[in-house]
Design an enzyme around this catalytic site. Structure first.
Site, PDB file in Angstrom:
ATOM      1  CE  LYS A  22      57.172  33.957  41.537  1.00  0.00           C
ATOM      2  NZ  LYS A  22      56.601  34.449  40.269  1.00  0.00           N
ATOM      3  CG  ASN A  23      58.043  37.913  40.738  1.00  0.00           C
ATOM      4  OD1 ASN A  23      58.099  36.790  40.216  1.00  0.00           O
ATOM      5  ND2 ASN A  23      56.935  38.406  41.261  1.00  0.00           N
ATOM      6  CB  CYS A 116      47.147  34.533  33.393  1.00  0.00           C
ATOM      7  SG  CYS A 116      47.962  34.204  34.910  1.00  0.00           S
ATOM      8  NE  ARG A 121      50.143  38.289  34.419  1.00  0.00           N
ATOM      9  CZ  ARG A 121      51.116  37.622  35.053  1.00  0.00           C
ATOM     10  NH1 ARG A 121      50.959  36.353  35.334  1.00  0.00           N
ATOM     11  NH2 ARG A 121      52.224  38.227  35.401  1.00  0.00           N
ATOM     12  CB  ILE A 123      52.804  41.267  26.038  1.00  0.00           C
ATOM     13  CG1 ILE A 123      52.296  40.680  24.711  1.00  0.00           C
ATOM     14  CG2 ILE A 123      52.910  40.203  27.102  1.00  0.00           C
ATOM     15  CD1 ILE A 123      53.363  39.853  24.011  1.00  0.00           C
ATOM     16  CG  ASP A 308      52.535  39.483  43.219  1.00  0.00           C
ATOM     17  OD1 ASP A 308      51.537  39.328  42.502  1.00  0.00           O
ATOM     18  OD2 ASP A 308      53.684  39.601  42.765  1.00  0.00           O
ATOM     19  CB  VAL A 330      47.656  45.505  40.036  1.00  0.00           C
ATOM     20  CG1 VAL A 330      48.706  45.041  39.030  1.00  0.00           C
ATOM     21  CG2 VAL A 330      48.210  46.650  40.877  1.00  0.00           C
ATOM     22  NE  ARG A 400      54.326  29.052  38.226  1.00  0.00           N
ATOM     23  CZ  ARG A 400      53.662  29.900  37.452  1.00  0.00           C
ATOM     24  NH1 ARG A 400      52.387  29.751  37.273  1.00  0.00           N
ATOM     25  NH2 ARG A 400      54.282  30.889  36.853  1.00  0.00           N
TER      26      ARG A 400
HETATM   27  C1  EPZ Z   1      54.939  41.040  37.559  1.00  0.00           C
HETATM   28  O1  EPZ Z   1      54.177  40.578  36.431  1.00  0.00           O
HETATM   29  C2  EPZ Z   1      55.079  39.879  38.493  1.00  0.00           C
HETATM   30  N1  EPZ Z   1      55.767  38.783  37.822  1.00  0.00           N
HETATM   31  C3  EPZ Z   1      53.714  39.436  39.011  1.00  0.00           C
HETATM   32  O2  EPZ Z   1      53.946  38.436  39.983  1.00  0.00           O
HETATM   33  C4  EPZ Z   1      53.015  40.614  39.672  1.00  0.00           C
HETATM   34  O3  EPZ Z   1      51.710  40.248  40.050  1.00  0.00           O
HETATM   35  C5  EPZ Z   1      52.956  41.797  38.705  1.00  0.00           C
HETATM   36  O4  EPZ Z   1      54.290  42.119  38.207  1.00  0.00           O
HETATM   37  C6  EPZ Z   1      52.384  43.058  39.337  1.00  0.00           C
HETATM   38  O5  EPZ Z   1      53.163  43.445  40.427  1.00  0.00           O
HETATM   39  C7  EPZ Z   1      57.092  38.802  37.697  1.00  0.00           C
HETATM   40  O6  EPZ Z   1      57.774  39.749  38.066  1.00  0.00           O
HETATM   41  C8  EPZ Z   1      57.735  37.610  37.100  1.00  0.00           C
HETATM   42  P1  EPZ Z   1      52.687  43.925  35.135  1.00  0.00           P
HETATM   43  P2  EPZ Z   1      54.033  41.489  35.155  1.00  0.00           P
HETATM   44  O7  EPZ Z   1      53.058  44.016  33.703  1.00  0.00           O
HETATM   45  O8  EPZ Z   1      55.228  42.340  34.983  1.00  0.00           O
HETATM   46  C9  EPZ Z   1      48.885  45.414  32.779  1.00  0.00           C
HETATM   47  C10 EPZ Z   1      53.464  36.466  41.204  1.00  0.00           C
HETATM   48  O9  EPZ Z   1      52.500  35.958  41.847  1.00  0.00           O
HETATM   49  N2  EPZ Z   1      49.696  45.318  31.568  1.00  0.00           N
HETATM   50  O10 EPZ Z   1      53.400  44.835  36.075  1.00  0.00           O
HETATM   51  O11 EPZ Z   1      53.626  40.619  34.031  1.00  0.00           O
HETATM   52  C11 EPZ Z   1      48.604  44.060  33.426  1.00  0.00           C
HETATM   53  O12 EPZ Z   1      47.554  43.399  32.794  1.00  0.00           O
HETATM   54  C12 EPZ Z   1      53.202  37.243  39.959  1.00  0.00           C
HETATM   55  O13 EPZ Z   1      54.655  36.304  41.531  1.00  0.00           O
HETATM   56  C13 EPZ Z   1      49.214  45.828  30.385  1.00  0.00           C
HETATM   57  O14 EPZ Z   1      48.114  46.367  30.322  1.00  0.00           O
HETATM   58  O15 EPZ Z   1      52.846  42.429  35.583  1.00  0.00           O
HETATM   59  C14 EPZ Z   1      48.315  44.471  34.843  1.00  0.00           C
HETATM   60  O16 EPZ Z   1      47.000  44.946  34.934  1.00  0.00           O
HETATM   61  C15 EPZ Z   1      52.009  36.983  39.196  1.00  0.00           C
HETATM   62  N3  EPZ Z   1      50.012  45.716  29.264  1.00  0.00           N
HETATM   63  C16 EPZ Z   1      49.261  45.649  35.070  1.00  0.00           C
HETATM   64  O17 EPZ Z   1      49.607  46.105  33.756  1.00  0.00           O
HETATM   65  C17 EPZ Z   1      51.238  45.147  29.283  1.00  0.00           C
HETATM   66  O18 EPZ Z   1      51.901  45.103  28.241  1.00  0.00           O
HETATM   67  C18 EPZ Z   1      50.551  45.297  35.815  1.00  0.00           C
HETATM   68  O19 EPZ Z   1      51.123  44.123  35.267  1.00  0.00           O
HETATM   69  C19 EPZ Z   1      51.731  44.638  30.515  1.00  0.00           C
HETATM   70  C20 EPZ Z   1      50.933  44.737  31.631  1.00  0.00           C
END
Ligand code: EPZ
Length: 421
Positions: A22-23, A116, A121, A123, A308, A330, A400
């Site tokens: 999926k991801n 969430c 979360r 950006i 995850d 994380v 999902r």
């Molecule tokens: C991806 O989300 C995955 N989703 C998530 O999968 C997964 O949990 C996550 O990576 C971590 O491995 C997809 O790939 C679609 P991150 P993502 O940005 O990229 C912080 C599932 O169950 N952060 O790597 O959105 C954030 O808050 C899901 O399939 C910032 O601080 O996650 C977190 O603490 C849910 N600023 C850490 O980084 C930002 O701009 C890692 O999040 C972005 C993230």
């Protein structure tokens, strides 16, 4: 809302075929915005999130057909650059269209994703990376308005408080491939899904080096072409069924699983008493003799233990011998499953971002409520392990991210069925 009804206590035995990731396929689908050519993506799982991404691409004006595991994006260009609140609010990965829209059309209007259930979360890293390439960004009426016709490559440090970010890395990578000059992403996410996206982009004609390492170098090209591409198998689905095999005292062969994508989990499952054979066509896993050993697990970015799989691992450790500890580095608030596991007889307390799990002899079936995708999977595992009848409600979360979960589990002996409402 559908529920899953489970009769627990049956060891799983047989073969499960792992679906596409999926991801990996969500950002890959978004990356098709980068070309007007036809693209065909295969090994795409039949999941709600995939349909949401297809709806977003449709809403932007692309024509898409999904037949079995193949998604075809017809030749044509995007007609508008707005990804609406209605769609983005149902799936955070929708933010993946921001980079490709900017790179290809010089503008984008994407709804700001909200909070969430697994915690905040932000950006900020996505926006920092885009700004470094010359994109002007402002937020108005809940939308990110991004503009940038003449982008220029740059060196970008993309680490945040919790380390690298998977989707921020993907977004900047998808922007950089059509940006003039060289872009270097430092502290890039190393997850296999980022590497898969880079493989897709390279197939389209992008010039990328170092994907899968913390430093990715991209030399921008003028144009990308359409391709046919098959996405990698889902390492989180794989990991969930690996844990299920050990948790139910069963034996599973996970066809198509890639052992090298689950090394941290494999290490922990062997430590707690699992027996694993890595084969060229998949992973065979069984529970060894005796009780499950307690563990100390810390989630980290790849190649560390994945967040995850944290909830699913917790279900397994509820019946381990002695005290286990799980620390979430994380998403420090991703523990909403604890109260539901405790309703099934687990003994778990939370201290900050650390869960302390006192192993019990057995779980007992109960009515529980799913709160997010992976927490739902953890409750299904707990139901399979427990004595008696479990009902997991709100399983739209499961739909999902797990393709036909009840069919796959039933085929290896589980007594599980969907109750429609
Ligand atoms: C991806 O989300 C995955 N989703 C998530 O999968 C997964 O949990 C996550 O990576 C971590 O491995 C997809 O790939 C679609 P991150 P993502 O940005 O990229 C912080 C599932 O169950 N952060 O790597 O959105 C954030 O808050 C899901 O399939 C910032 O601080 O996650 C977190 O603490 C849910 N600023 C850490 O980084 C930002 O701009 C890692 O999040 C972005 C993230």
């Amino acid at each position: 809302m559908d529920r899953l009804a489970i009769e627990g206590g049956i060891p799983l035995s047989g073969t499960i075929t792992i679906s596409g990731a999926k991801n990996a396929c969500l950002p890959i689908l978004a990356a098709t915005i980068l070309t007007d050519d036809r693209c065909v993506i295969s090994n795409v799982p039949d999941l709600k999130d995939v349909y949401t991404m297809i709806d977003i691409l449709n809403s932007l004006g692309r024509e898409i057909t999904k037949t079995g595991d193949k998604v075809e994006i017809s030749e044509g260009s995007v007609k508008n650059v707005t990804a609406s609140y209605e769609l983005v609010s149902t799936m955070r990965a929708s933010i993946s269209v921001l980079g490709p829209l900017i790179a290809r059309y010089g503008e984008a209007r994407v709804s700001f994703p909200g909070g969430c259930v697994i915690g905040p979360r932000p950006i900020d890293l996505h926006l920092k990376g885009l700004r470094a390439l010359g994109v002007k960004i402002r937020v108005e009426e809940g939308y990110i308005l991004a503009e940038g016709k003449e982008l220029k490559g740059n060196r970008i440090y993309l680490g945040g408080h919790f380390g690298s970010s998977v989707l921020a890395t993907s977004n900047i990578l998808m922007t950089a491939v059509l940006t003039d000059g060289e872009t270097v992403i430092e502290n890039a996410a190393c997850e296999p899904e980022v590497l898969d996206l880079a493989g897709f982009l390279s197939g389209m004609g992008a010039e990328i080096k170092g994907a899968g390492t913390p430093t990715i170098r991209v030399r921008g090209v003028k144009k990308l072409k359409g391709i046919e591409y098959s996405v990698i198998p889902d390492r989180i689905e794989t990991g969930t069924y690996m844990i299920a095999a050990v948790a139910t005292n069963g034996k599973l062969f996970l066809k198509n699983a890639l052992p090298e994508h689950n090394l941290a989990l494999t290490d922990k499952l062997i430590e707690c008493g699992g027996e694993i054979e890595e084969r060229s066509d998949g992973i065979e896993i069984r529970r060894g003799e005796g009780k499950i050993n307690s563990l100390d697990v810390t989630t980290l970015t790849y190649p560390g233990f994945p967040t995850d799989l944290q909830a699913q691992m917790m279900s397994l450790l509820t019946i381990a011998n002695g005290l286990s500890v799980i620390t979430e580095k994380v998403y420090p608030e991703r523990f909403i499953h604890i109260s539901e596991l405790n309703r099934m007889g687990a003994e778990i307390i939370l201290e900050g971002a650390t869960a302390i799990i006192k192993g019990v002899d057995k779980l007992s079936g109960a009515r529980v409520m799913a709160s997010d995708l992976r927490a739902s999977a953890a409750l299904v595992l707990a139901g399979l392990m427990a004595e008696g009848h479990t009902e997991v409600s709100r399983i739209y979360h499961l739909d999902r991210g797990y393709e036909r979960i009840e069919d796959k589990l039933s085929a290896v002996g589980a007594k599980v069925h969907r109750v429609k409402e």
